[in-house]
Scaffold this motif. Structure first.
Motif, PDB file in Angstrom:
ATOM      1  N   ARG A  64       0.816  -1.226   0.000  1.00  0.00           N
ATOM      2  CA  ARG A  64       0.000   0.000   0.000  1.00  0.00           C
ATOM      3  C   ARG A  64       0.844   1.268   0.000  1.00  0.00           C
ATOM      4  O   ARG A  64       0.486   2.287   0.611  1.00  0.00           O
ATOM      5  CB  ARG A  64      -0.964   0.028   1.192  1.00  0.00           C
ATOM      6  N   LEU A  65       1.978   1.222  -0.669  1.00  0.00           N
ATOM      7  CA  LEU A  65       2.862   2.383  -0.751  1.00  0.00           C
ATOM      8  C   LEU A  65       2.570   3.252  -1.979  1.00  0.00           C
ATOM      9  O   LEU A  65       3.060   4.372  -2.080  1.00  0.00           O
ATOM     10  CB  LEU A  65       4.328   1.919  -0.803  1.00  0.00           C
ATOM     11  N   VAL A  66       1.776   2.720  -2.893  1.00  0.00           N
ATOM     12  CA  VAL A  66       1.497   3.405  -4.154  1.00  0.00           C
ATOM     13  C   VAL A  66       0.296   4.335  -3.983  1.00  0.00           C
ATOM     14  O   VAL A  66      -0.744   3.940  -3.444  1.00  0.00           O
ATOM     15  CB  VAL A  66       1.216   2.384  -5.278  1.00  0.00           C
ATOM     16  N   GLU A  67       0.453   5.579  -4.425  1.00  0.00           N
ATOM     17  CA  GLU A  67      -0.668   6.529  -4.420  1.00  0.00           C
ATOM     18  C   GLU A  67      -1.402   6.430  -5.748  1.00  0.00           C
ATOM     19  O   GLU A  67      -0.801   6.596  -6.815  1.00  0.00           O
ATOM     20  CB  GLU A  67      -0.164   7.952  -4.210  1.00  0.00           C
ATOM     21  N   LYS A  68      -2.715   6.162  -5.675  1.00  0.00           N
ATOM     22  CA  LYS A  68      -3.525   6.028  -6.885  1.00  0.00           C
ATOM     23  C   LYS A  68      -4.667   7.041  -6.834  1.00  0.00           C
ATOM     24  O   LYS A  68      -5.339   7.172  -5.817  1.00  0.00           O
ATOM     25  CB  LYS A  68      -4.105   4.605  -6.972  1.00  0.00           C
ATOM     26  N   ARG A  69      -4.847   7.733  -7.926  1.00  0.00           N
ATOM     27  CA  ARG A  69      -5.939   8.714  -8.016  1.00  0.00           C
ATOM     28  C   ARG A  69      -6.820   8.358  -9.215  1.00  0.00           C
ATOM     29  O   ARG A  69      -6.327   8.251 -10.336  1.00  0.00           O
ATOM     30  CB  ARG A  69      -5.370  10.127  -8.185  1.00  0.00           C
ATOM     31  N   TYR A  70      -8.087   8.152  -8.934  1.00  0.00           N
ATOM     32  CA  TYR A  70      -9.047   7.828  -9.991  1.00  0.00           C
ATOM     33  C   TYR A  70     -10.111   8.913 -10.070  1.00  0.00           C
ATOM     34  O   TYR A  70     -10.434   9.557  -9.067  1.00  0.00           O
ATOM     35  CB  TYR A  70      -9.754   6.508  -9.695  1.00  0.00           C
ATOM     36  N   LEU A  71     -10.666   9.088 -11.249  1.00  0.00           N
ATOM     37  CA  LEU A  71     -11.836   9.939 -11.441  1.00  0.00           C
ATOM     38  C   LEU A  71     -12.975   9.070 -11.940  1.00  0.00           C
ATOM     39  O   LEU A  71     -12.774   8.201 -12.806  1.00  0.00           O
ATOM     40  CB  LEU A  71     -11.549  11.051 -12.459  1.00  0.00           C
ATOM     41  N   GLY A  72     -14.152   9.287 -11.400  1.00  0.00           N
ATOM     42  CA  GLY A  72     -15.315   8.531 -11.841  1.00  0.00           C
ATOM     43  C   GLY A  72     -16.525   9.440 -11.940  1.00  0.00           C
ATOM     44  O   GLY A  72     -16.697  10.359 -11.130  1.00  0.00           O
ATOM     45  N   VAL A  73     -17.362   9.200 -12.944  1.00  0.00           N
ATOM     46  CA  VAL A  73     -18.640   9.900 -13.055  1.00  0.00           C
ATOM     47  C   VAL A  73     -19.714   8.965 -12.510  1.00  0.00           C
ATOM     48  O   VAL A  73     -19.878   7.849 -13.016  1.00  0.00           O
ATOM     49  CB  VAL A  73     -18.958  10.282 -14.511  1.00  0.00           C
ATOM     50  N   VAL A  74     -20.406   9.408 -11.463  1.00  0.00           N
ATOM     51  CA  VAL A  74     -21.460   8.568 -10.902  1.00  0.00           C
ATOM     52  C   VAL A  74     -22.818   9.030 -11.402  1.00  0.00           C
ATOM     53  O   VAL A  74     -23.040  10.216 -11.671  1.00  0.00           O
ATOM     54  CB  VAL A  74     -21.408   8.515  -9.352  1.00  0.00           C
ATOM     55  N   ALA A  75     -23.714   8.062 -11.528  1.00  0.00           N
ATOM     56  CA  ALA A  75     -25.011   8.289 -12.174  1.00  0.00           C
ATOM     57  C   ALA A  75     -26.025   8.855 -11.191  1.00  0.00           C
ATOM     58  O   ALA A  75     -27.062   8.241 -10.912  1.00  0.00           O
ATOM     59  CB  ALA A  75     -25.505   6.981 -12.775  1.00  0.00           C
ATOM     60  N   GLY A  76     -25.737  10.015 -10.653  1.00  0.00           N
ATOM     61  CA  GLY A  76     -26.633  10.668  -9.703  1.00  0.00           C
ATOM     62  C   GLY A  76     -25.900  11.768  -8.974  1.00  0.00           C
ATOM     63  O   GLY A  76     -24.705  11.997  -9.199  1.00  0.00           O
ATOM     64  N   LEU A  77     -26.604  12.466  -8.109  1.00  0.00           N
ATOM     65  CA  LEU A  77     -26.001  13.549  -7.337  1.00  0.00           C
ATOM     66  C   LEU A  77     -25.605  13.034  -5.957  1.00  0.00           C
ATOM     67  O   LEU A  77     -26.446  12.487  -5.229  1.00  0.00           O
ATOM     68  CB  LEU A  77     -26.973  14.721  -7.202  1.00  0.00           C
ATOM     69  N   VAL A  78     -24.344  13.191  -5.615  1.00  0.00           N
ATOM     70  CA  VAL A  78     -23.837  12.795  -4.303  1.00  0.00           C
ATOM     71  C   VAL A  78     -24.031  13.974  -3.360  1.00  0.00           C
ATOM     72  O   VAL A  78     -23.547  15.076  -3.620  1.00  0.00           O
ATOM     73  CB  VAL A  78     -22.347  12.389  -4.381  1.00  0.00           C
ATOM     74  N   GLN A 135     -12.998  -2.618  -6.703  1.00  0.00           N
ATOM     75  CA  GLN A 135     -13.210  -1.894  -5.443  1.00  0.00           C
ATOM     76  C   GLN A 135     -13.974  -0.588  -5.628  1.00  0.00           C
ATOM     77  O   GLN A 135     -14.979  -0.341  -4.933  1.00  0.00           O
ATOM     78  CB  GLN A 135     -11.866  -1.613  -4.771  1.00  0.00           C
ATOM     79  N   ILE A 136     -13.515   0.267  -6.531  1.00  0.00           N
ATOM     80  CA  ILE A 136     -14.155   1.570  -6.684  1.00  0.00           C
ATOM     81  C   ILE A 136     -15.577   1.413  -7.221  1.00  0.00           C
ATOM     82  O   ILE A 136     -16.499   2.114  -6.789  1.00  0.00           O
ATOM     83  CB  ILE A 136     -13.314   2.488  -7.592  1.00  0.00           C
ATOM     84  N   ARG A 137     -15.770   0.467  -8.115  1.00  0.00           N
ATOM     85  CA  ARG A 137     -17.105   0.248  -8.694  1.00  0.00           C
ATOM     86  C   ARG A 137     -18.107  -0.170  -7.622  1.00  0.00           C
ATOM     87  O   ARG A 137     -19.235   0.330  -7.570  1.00  0.00           O
ATOM     88  CB  ARG A 137     -17.029  -0.790  -9.810  1.00  0.00           C
ATOM     89  N   VAL A 138     -17.701  -1.080  -6.745  1.00  0.00           N
ATOM     90  CA  VAL A 138     -18.610  -1.542  -5.681  1.00  0.00           C
ATOM     91  C   VAL A 138     -18.764  -0.468  -4.608  1.00  0.00           C
ATOM     92  O   VAL A 138     -19.870  -0.231  -4.095  1.00  0.00           O
ATOM     93  CB  VAL A 138     -18.100  -2.851  -5.042  1.00  0.00           C
ATOM     94  N   HIS A 139     -17.682   0.221  -4.272  1.00  0.00           N
ATOM     95  CA  HIS A 139     -17.767   1.267  -3.260  1.00  0.00           C
ATOM     96  C   HIS A 139     -18.639   2.431  -3.730  1.00  0.00           C
ATOM     97  O   HIS A 139     -19.330   3.055  -2.920  1.00  0.00           O
ATOM     98  CB  HIS A 139     -16.374   1.740  -2.870  1.00  0.00           C
ATOM     99  N   LEU A 178     -21.394   4.924  -1.778  1.00  0.00           N
ATOM    100  CA  LEU A 178     -22.010   6.214  -2.100  1.00  0.00           C
ATOM    101  C   LEU A 178     -23.502   6.062  -2.372  1.00  0.00           C
ATOM    102  O   LEU A 178     -24.257   7.026  -2.322  1.00  0.00           O
ATOM    103  CB  LEU A 178     -21.342   6.833  -3.341  1.00  0.00           C
ATOM    104  N   GLY A 179     -23.911   4.833  -2.716  1.00  0.00           N
ATOM    105  CA  GLY A 179     -25.304   4.600  -3.086  1.00  0.00           C
ATOM    106  C   GLY A 179     -25.612   5.032  -4.497  1.00  0.00           C
ATOM    107  O   GLY A 179     -26.778   5.116  -4.898  1.00  0.00           O
ATOM    108  N   THR A 180     -24.586   5.318  -5.271  1.00  0.00           N
ATOM    109  CA  THR A 180     -24.743   5.797  -6.641  1.00  0.00           C
ATOM    110  C   THR A 180     -23.674   5.157  -7.514  1.00  0.00           C
ATOM    111  O   THR A 180     -22.496   5.482  -7.362  1.00  0.00           O
ATOM    112  CB  THR A 180     -24.587   7.335  -6.707  1.00  0.00           C
ATOM    113  N   PRO A 181     -24.037   4.242  -8.411  1.00  0.00           N
ATOM    114  CA  PRO A 181     -23.017   3.540  -9.200  1.00  0.00           C
ATOM    115  C   PRO A 181     -22.355   4.430 -10.238  1.00  0.00           C
ATOM    116  O   PRO A 181     -22.853   5.511 -10.578  1.00  0.00           O
ATOM    117  CB  PRO A 181     -23.819   2.427  -9.881  1.00  0.00           C
TER     118      PRO A 181
END
Length: 223
Positions: free
Chosen positions: A82-96, A155-159, A164-167
Motif C-alpha cells: 500500500r505504498l502506491v498513491e492512486k488517483r481515480y476519477l469517476g462519473v457517478v449516475a446521480g447527485l452525491v 473496489q471503486i465500482r462496488v464502493h 455512495l449509493g450511486t453507481p
C-alpha cells in the motif's frame, strides 16, 4: 513510435495511458488486448514490459509496466504494501449529497451460473478502503475523485454503488449500464488519473493522465 501514449519512461518502468476498451488479457471470444502492443512498447529494450497491476477493460488511464523481472517484483511489492498513491476519477449516475468521505466496505467474490461472478460487500470479506471527494456536479451527474488505499478487484465500482449509493455511469454490473436517456455512456466511466510509485533512494515514478473525452463531453473538467 507506439500507438499508446506513454506518460512516464525510464530504464525500469513505463506508465502508459491505457485506452478504454482495451483488456489486459486476450478475450475468450478473441479480439485485441494489451498483448498486441507489448512488442511495440519494448522501445528498443530486449524484453517486452509486463503490467504490474490491473485495470478493468473499460477503465482508462495510468497503467504501470515493468521492464525487467526485478523491477516487476519490486513494484508489485510496493502495491501489496500500500505504498502506491492512486488517483481515480469517476462519473457517478446521480447527485452525491456529501462533499467527501471514506468508504470502508470489505469485499468478497461471489459467482452464480446465471449472472457470473461479481464482488459484493461482505463482513467476512477482504478489507477495502476508499477515500473520495466530489469535484463537480453537472446535469444530475457527479464527478468524484477516488483514492483507494487497498486494491481489491472492482473496489471503486462496488464502493460507488454500495458506499455512495450511486453507481458509476455506464457500469453494466453494479449499475444500470448505459445510464438512461440523455445520460448515455459507452463504458463504465472510471479513469486512472494519477499514479505515484516510491522507489527508495530513486526518484518516484509519477504519472498523470489527462481527462478523457467522454468525461469532458458531459461537461466535466479535471481542475
Amino acid at each position: 513510435m507506439t500507438a499508446i501514449p506513454i506518460l512516464f519512461e525510464d530504464g525500469e518502468a513505463l506508465v502508459i495511458d491505457k485506452p478504454a476498451g482495451l483488456p489486459l488479457d486476450r478475450p475468450r471470444a478473441g479480439g485485441r488486448s494489451l498483448d498486441d502492443h507489448l512488442e511495440d512498447l519494448r522501445l528498443g529494450f530486449q524484453r517486452s514490459p509486463a503490467p504490474v497491476h490491473r485495470l478493468d477493460r473499460d477503465t482508462s488511464g495510468c497503467l504501470l509496466l515493468a521492464r525487467n523481472p526485478k523491477a516487476l517484483k519490486r513494484f508489485a511489492a510496493a502495491f501489496e504494501e500500500r505504498l502506491v498513491e492512486k488517483r481515480y476519477l469517476g462519473v457517478v449516475a446521480g447527485l452525491v449529497a456529501e462533499d467527501a468521505g471514506t468508504i470502508e466496505l470489505a469485499l468478497s467474490k461471489v459467482s452464480t451460473q446465471k449472472d457470473g461472478w461479481r464482488m459484493i460487500p461482505a463482513r467476512k470479506g477482504k478489507p477495502a478502503v476508499t477515500h473520495w471527494r466530489v469535484l463537480d456536479r453537472q446535469g444530475g451527474l457527479t464527478l468524484v475523485e477516488f483514492r483507494p488505499e487497498t486494491g481489491r478487484t472492482h473496489q471503486i465500482r462496488v464502493h460507488a454503488a454500495s458506499g455512495l449509493g450511486t453507481p458509476l455511469l455506464g457500469d453494466p454490473v453494479y449499475g444500470s449500464g448505459k445510464g438512461g436517456p440523455g445520460k448515455g455512456a459507452s463504458r463504465t466511466l472510471l479513469h486512472a488519473a494519477g499514479l505515484t510509485v516510491p522507489r527508495g533512494d530513486k526518484p518516484p515514478i509519477v504519472a498523470t493522465s489527462p481527462l478523457p473525452a467522454d468525461f469532458a463531453a458531459l461537461g466535466f473538467s479535471d481542475g
